[in-house]
Design an enzyme around this catalytic site. Structure first.
Site, PDB file in Angstrom:
ATOM      1  N   SER A 103     -55.704  73.744  37.300  1.00  0.00           N
ATOM      2  CA  SER A 103     -55.618  73.514  38.741  1.00  0.00           C
ATOM      3  C   SER A 103     -54.185  73.758  39.233  1.00  0.00           C
ATOM      4  O   SER A 103     -53.696  74.884  39.097  1.00  0.00           O
ATOM      5  CB  SER A 103     -56.147  72.102  39.044  1.00  0.00           C
ATOM      6  OG  SER A 103     -56.279  71.884  40.412  1.00  0.00           O
ATOM      7  N   ASP A 153     -66.869  75.835  42.383  1.00  0.00           N
ATOM      8  CA  ASP A 153     -65.593  75.172  42.681  1.00  0.00           C
ATOM      9  C   ASP A 153     -65.413  75.083  44.194  1.00  0.00           C
ATOM     10  O   ASP A 153     -65.320  76.110  44.864  1.00  0.00           O
ATOM     11  CB  ASP A 153     -64.455  75.995  42.044  1.00  0.00           C
ATOM     12  CG  ASP A 153     -63.114  75.278  42.096  1.00  0.00           C
ATOM     13  OD1 ASP A 153     -62.879  74.507  43.053  1.00  0.00           O
ATOM     14  OD2 ASP A 153     -62.305  75.508  41.186  1.00  0.00           O
ATOM     15  N   HIS A 184     -64.787  72.329  40.021  1.00  0.00           N
ATOM     16  CA  HIS A 184     -63.344  72.404  39.795  1.00  0.00           C
ATOM     17  C   HIS A 184     -62.941  71.728  38.481  1.00  0.00           C
ATOM     18  O   HIS A 184     -61.935  72.080  37.882  1.00  0.00           O
ATOM     19  CB  HIS A 184     -62.599  71.764  40.970  1.00  0.00           C
ATOM     20  CG  HIS A 184     -61.142  72.120  41.014  1.00  0.00           C
ATOM     21  ND1 HIS A 184     -60.701  73.403  41.287  1.00  0.00           N
ATOM     22  CD2 HIS A 184     -60.028  71.377  40.805  1.00  0.00           C
ATOM     23  CE1 HIS A 184     -59.362  73.419  41.251  1.00  0.00           C
ATOM     24  NE2 HIS A 184     -58.934  72.206  40.959  1.00  0.00           N
TER      25      HIS A 184
END
Ligand code: MLT
Length: 202
Positions: A103, A153, A184
């Site tokens: 991320s 996501d 995600h």
């Protein structure tokens, strides 16, 4: 002492490439050590804590909103992180590391690849997006990059991840971009695919 709060675990198997672990928003230098151990058993693990705080949550650069980055800060923080990697290499006698970022950590790893390609030997980008709208990419010839994206996501549009893969490929990287049926967060498939990919590199 080095310029980032960090954890370092020395290699237990000689000749394995060091891994640079880059956590997501709200993580810290401890979070990804278990993942690093699963993905790259025996490798040295270098795990810095992002210096930017967002509501108390550590990150690697400032953002204006979810998915909208402060690009001047991305550049500054990538330079700072590149310097830290060099300091840590000198301090511990390490080869150039392979980044494993999740991320926000994947996004700063992508920024390192385009701004300071010499500092990384390769990268595993877990849920990455394009870090900079306008990037004169350096030479990534032959650098291996694994990108794992989630088809569900909610943070990263599919075309954004595809654009990053295309940018890295255009700069010469050997990009393997897989889209997993997930969101995600990381899944077991991420771990299995990343471990096998790293294993084949070495
Ligand atoms: C970012 O800010 O880097 C991305 O929005 C990913 C995140 O940290 O949630």
């Amino acid at each position: 002492s080095l310029s980032f709060i960090h954890r370092f675990e020395p290699a237990t198997v000689p000749g394995k490439p060091p891994i640079l672990l880059l956590h997501g928003t709200g993580g810290d230098e401890n979070d990804l050590l278990p993942l690093g151990g699963m993905l790259a058993p025996g490798s040295a693990l270098l795990s810095p804590r992002g210096k930017v705080l967002e509501g108390g949550m550590p990150r690697f650069f400032r953002r204006l909103a979810e998915g909208v980055f402060d690009e001047a800060d991305v550049r500054r923080r990538a330079a700072e992180l590149a310097d830290f990697i060099q300091e840590a290499r000198d301090a511990h006698g390490l080869a150039a590391p392979i980044a494993v970022g999740f991320s926000n950590g994947a996004n700063i790893a992508a920024a390192l690849l385009v701004l300071r390609p010499e500092v990384l030997a390769g990268a595993v980008l877990l849920r990455a997006m394009v870090p900079l709208a306008d990037t004169p990419s350096g030479d990534l010839s032959g650098k291996p990059v694994l990108m794992l994206s989630g088809s569900m996501d909610p943070i990263i549009p599919a075309d954004n991840a595809a654009r990053l893969a295309a940018q890295l490929t255009a700069a010469g990287a050997e990009v393997d971009h897989k889209i997993l049926p997930t969101g995600h967060g990381l899944s077991q498939a991420d771990v299995t695919i990343a471990r096998n990919w790293l294993d084949r590199l070495t």
